[in-house]
Design a protein around this motif. Sequence first.
Motif, PDB file in Angstrom:
ATOM      1  N   ALA A   1       0.964   3.806  -3.140  1.00  0.00           N
ATOM      2  CA  ALA A   1       0.583   5.201  -2.913  1.00  0.00           C
ATOM      3  C   ALA A   1       1.693   6.131  -3.388  1.00  0.00           C
ATOM      4  O   ALA A   1       1.430   7.148  -4.043  1.00  0.00           O
ATOM      5  N   SER A   2       2.928   5.767  -3.096  1.00  0.00           N
ATOM      6  CA  SER A   2       4.064   6.571  -3.558  1.00  0.00           C
ATOM      7  C   SER A   2       4.119   6.595  -5.079  1.00  0.00           C
ATOM      8  O   SER A   2       4.314   7.656  -5.693  1.00  0.00           O
TER       9      SER A   2
ATOM     10  N   GLU B   1       1.670   8.842  -6.414  1.00  0.00           N
ATOM     11  CA  GLU B   1       1.855  10.198  -5.886  1.00  0.00           C
ATOM     12  C   GLU B   1       0.631  10.658  -5.094  1.00  0.00           C
ATOM     13  O   GLU B   1       0.099  11.754  -5.289  1.00  0.00           O
ATOM     14  N   THR B   2       0.186   9.791  -4.196  1.00  0.00           N
ATOM     15  CA  THR B   2      -0.951  10.091  -3.333  1.00  0.00           C
ATOM     16  C   THR B   2      -0.600   9.701  -1.903  1.00  0.00           C
ATOM     17  O   THR B   2       0.396   9.005  -1.668  1.00  0.00           O
ATOM     18  N   ALA B   3      -1.384  10.160  -0.966  1.00  0.00           N
ATOM     19  CA  ALA B   3      -1.075   9.900   0.444  1.00  0.00           C
ATOM     20  C   ALA B   3      -1.400   8.485   0.881  1.00  0.00           C
ATOM     21  O   ALA B   3      -0.738   7.939   1.761  1.00  0.00           O
ATOM     22  N   HIS B   4      -2.423   7.872   0.274  1.00  0.00           N
ATOM     23  CA  HIS B   4      -2.881   6.565   0.746  1.00  0.00           C
ATOM     24  C   HIS B   4      -3.268   5.656  -0.408  1.00  0.00           C
ATOM     25  O   HIS B   4      -3.680   6.121  -1.463  1.00  0.00           O
TER      26      HIS B   4
ATOM     27  N   GLU C   1       0.835  -1.209   0.000  1.00  0.00           N
ATOM     28  CA  GLU C   1       0.000   0.000   0.000  1.00  0.00           C
ATOM     29  C   GLU C   1       0.870   1.261   0.000  1.00  0.00           C
ATOM     30  O   GLU C   1       0.592   2.209  -0.740  1.00  0.00           O
ATOM     31  N   ASN C   2       1.905   1.257   0.804  1.00  0.00           N
ATOM     32  CA  ASN C   2       2.792   2.420   0.859  1.00  0.00           C
ATOM     33  C   ASN C   2       3.529   2.640  -0.454  1.00  0.00           C
ATOM     34  O   ASN C   2       3.623   3.764  -0.955  1.00  0.00           O
TER      35      ASN C   2
END
Length: 123
Positions: free
Chosen positions: A46-47, A50-53, A42-43
């Motif tokens: 998300a990276s 280019e999003t937080a979650h 998930e991390n």
Amino acid sequence: MQVPFVDLKRDSAQIAGEILAAVTSVIEGGRYILGPEVEAFENEYASFCETAHAVGVASGTDALLLSAMALDLGPGDQVIVPSNTFIATFDALARTGAVPVPVDPDPDYYTLSAADVAAQITG
């Protein structure tokens, strides 16, 4: 013309060691749901986006259902979907009470046309 099937054995051979290490880590950790591997995915995803979650789910059906729920779709809501989609698209919407409205794809481009979508909007 015959189109060959994807050779998954050949394609995965290059990363077989990485796949086996990941599977072994999950088995040895004994966590088949959630766990550190899912959190890492998930991390990283998300990276990448280019999003937080990001939220990992078990299937595309679960992803569609979660998206419909996040949009608070429910009884009386109509959702336009391509008529040539997989049944999970209809199922996920139906589970929220929303009504899937199938629209045929444009025969030249195999996508929905704005005009065909507009013709199905009722509210």
